[in-house]
Design an enzyme around this catalytic site. Structure first.
Site, mmCIF file in Angstrom:
data_model
loop_
_atom_site.group_PDB
_atom_site.id
_atom_site.type_symbol
_atom_site.label_atom_id
_atom_site.label_comp_id
_atom_site.label_asym_id
_atom_site.label_seq_id
_atom_site.Cartn_x
_atom_site.Cartn_y
_atom_site.Cartn_z
ATOM 1 N N HIS A 201 17.257 27.632 95.179
ATOM 2 C CA HIS A 201 16.973 27.369 93.600
ATOM 3 C C HIS A 201 15.898 26.303 93.702
ATOM 4 O O HIS A 201 15.977 25.269 94.453
ATOM 5 C CB HIS A 201 18.252 26.918 92.967
ATOM 6 C CG HIS A 201 18.005 26.300 91.525
ATOM 7 N ND1 HIS A 201 17.888 24.860 91.241
ATOM 8 C CD2 HIS A 201 17.464 26.559 90.309
ATOM 9 C CE1 HIS A 201 17.589 24.690 90.242
ATOM 10 N NE2 HIS A 201 17.186 25.535 89.719
ATOM 11 N N SER A 202 14.871 26.162 92.833
ATOM 12 C CA SER A 202 13.788 25.238 92.754
ATOM 13 C C SER A 202 13.188 24.737 94.191
ATOM 14 O O SER A 202 12.601 25.739 94.808
ATOM 15 C CB SER A 202 14.592 23.792 92.045
ATOM 16 O OG SER A 202 13.594 23.018 91.712
ATOM 17 N N GLN A 203 13.384 23.580 94.789
ATOM 18 C CA GLN A 203 12.906 23.198 96.002
ATOM 19 C C GLN A 203 13.359 24.200 97.083
ATOM 20 O O GLN A 203 12.849 24.618 97.946
ATOM 21 C CB GLN A 203 13.147 21.623 96.392
ATOM 22 C CG GLN A 203 12.700 21.456 97.770
ATOM 23 C CD GLN A 203 12.928 19.988 97.879
ATOM 24 O OE1 GLN A 203 14.310 19.693 98.006
ATOM 25 N NE2 GLN A 203 12.165 19.204 98.573
ATOM 26 N N GLY A 205 14.538 27.118 96.567
ATOM 27 C CA GLY A 205 13.733 28.434 96.557
ATOM 28 C C GLY A 205 12.410 28.653 97.184
ATOM 29 O O GLY A 205 12.147 29.654 97.733
ATOM 30 N N HIS A 293 15.788 25.602 83.762
ATOM 31 C CA HIS A 293 15.428 25.600 85.049
ATOM 32 C C HIS A 293 16.786 25.687 85.764
ATOM 33 O O HIS A 293 16.649 26.468 86.879
ATOM 34 C CB HIS A 293 14.903 24.240 85.481
ATOM 35 C CG HIS A 293 14.639 24.217 86.839
ATOM 36 N ND1 HIS A 293 13.947 25.191 87.597
ATOM 37 C CD2 HIS A 293 14.924 23.101 88.044
ATOM 38 C CE1 HIS A 293 13.846 24.856 88.814
ATOM 39 N NE2 HIS A 293 14.465 23.790 88.930
#
Length: 317
Positions: A201-203, A205, A293
């Site tokens: 997820h996010s970073q 990801g 997010h």
């Protein structure tokens, strides 16, 4: 669906020794009711390590385990439960029959962090609730207020707003420019466990996309939830395993997130040009409005987890 655990394991992986000298000694009180004692900060330190917790089933229904990698300024608790107490994606993937590994990435949570500027070049960064309200796309930039009753969210927003302050308790210090050190620890984990499905997820990801290229023999499928970055193009080479990207709402109206998505879409185009299967779930394009997010914490988090589980079941791993 229920599951029975055979074992819960935990370990640290990666990192190396560094020796420091020439630092000034200090007198500090460390115990209740105690007197100050001398602290000598010179000597050997371990840094760059990562904490991992594995949930291993008695009878897993899948050969490959799932890795859950969190985002910037976060820890593995993101996957355990939602801020309002619902089961997290950890439970959904265990229920689907997977062994699951959750990490606290390098410098986060139980991985620990280290002296700066002696070992880390810079001081840590800390996230305000004001910044998070905007960056996590819960509401407009000026929508955050210290008083929860005065906060303004986006229409149809699916995050459990009453638990936002509880969510903020999870946030931890982070550093910029630690990508190589963190990726090294993730690589060491994959080498230890063998081939796995990586969900980031996010970073995290972005790290998942990078692991797909750095460790193609150890990553069987990549799922990136709103990745905030993508690897450099020169790493691309040949057909890879299947990828899934998932996006929430309010991205195109947010300049920073629109930029992040453009970077990822360029990476996706490069992968597809090399005949890699990349599926994209654009939730608002499907008419599903209000996802933030933090897709794995929104009110439809279980349904989104089930979509990923179904995709894994259909992918030729």
């Amino acid at each position: 669906m229920g599951f029975q655990l055979k074992n819960i394991v935990s370990f640290h992986i990666g990192g190396r020794n560094v020796s420091l000298s020439g630092r000034q000694k200090e007198l500090r009180r460390l115990a209740q009711g105690g007197t100050p004692r001398e602290i000598d900060p010179n000597g050997d330190y371990q840094f760059g390590q990562m904490y991992v917790q594995g949930y291993l089933q008695e009878n897993p229904r899948h050969q490959l385990p799932v890795m859950l990698w969190h985002g910037g300024g976060m820890t593995g608790v993101n996957w355990e439960t939602t801020p309002d107490g619902r089961p997290g994606w950890l439970h959904h993937f265990l229920g689907a029959g997977y062994d699951v590994y959750i990490c606290d990435a390098v410098e986060r949570g139980r991985s620990g962090w280290n002296a700066f500027p002696d070992i880390y070049a810079d001081a840590p960064l800390f996230r305000t609730k004001n910044e998070a309200w905007d960056m996590f796309r819960l509401g407009p930039k000026d929508g955050y207020h210290t008083d929860p009753a005065l906060r303004t969210s986006h229409p149809e927003m699916l995050f459990p707003l009453d638990s936002f302050d509880q969510f903020a308790c999870q946030w931890v210090p982070r550093w910029a420019d630690h990508e190589l050190m963190t990726m090294s620890a993730y690589g060491a984990l994959l080498e230890r466990t063998g081939p796995a499905i990586v969900i980031g997820h996010s970073q995290g990801g972005g790290f998942a996309l990078r692991a797909a290229l750095e460790f193609p023999h150890l990553v069987a499928a990549t799922v990136a939830l709103e990745p905030s970055g993508a690897p450099n193009r020169e790493w691309l080479a040949g057909k890879s395993h299947p990828h899934l990207i998932m996006w929430g709402d309010q991205i195109q109206s947010h300049a920073i997130w629109a930029g992040y998505r453009k970077t990822v879409e360029s990476h996706v185009a490069q992968l597809r040009g090399l005949k890699t299967t990349v599926d994209v779930i654009d939730l608002p394009a499907e008419g599903i409005r209000g996802n933030t997010h933090f897709l794995m914490m929104d009110s439809n988090a279980e349904a989104l987890a089930n979509r990923v589980i179904a995709w894994l079941g259909s992918a030729a791993l």
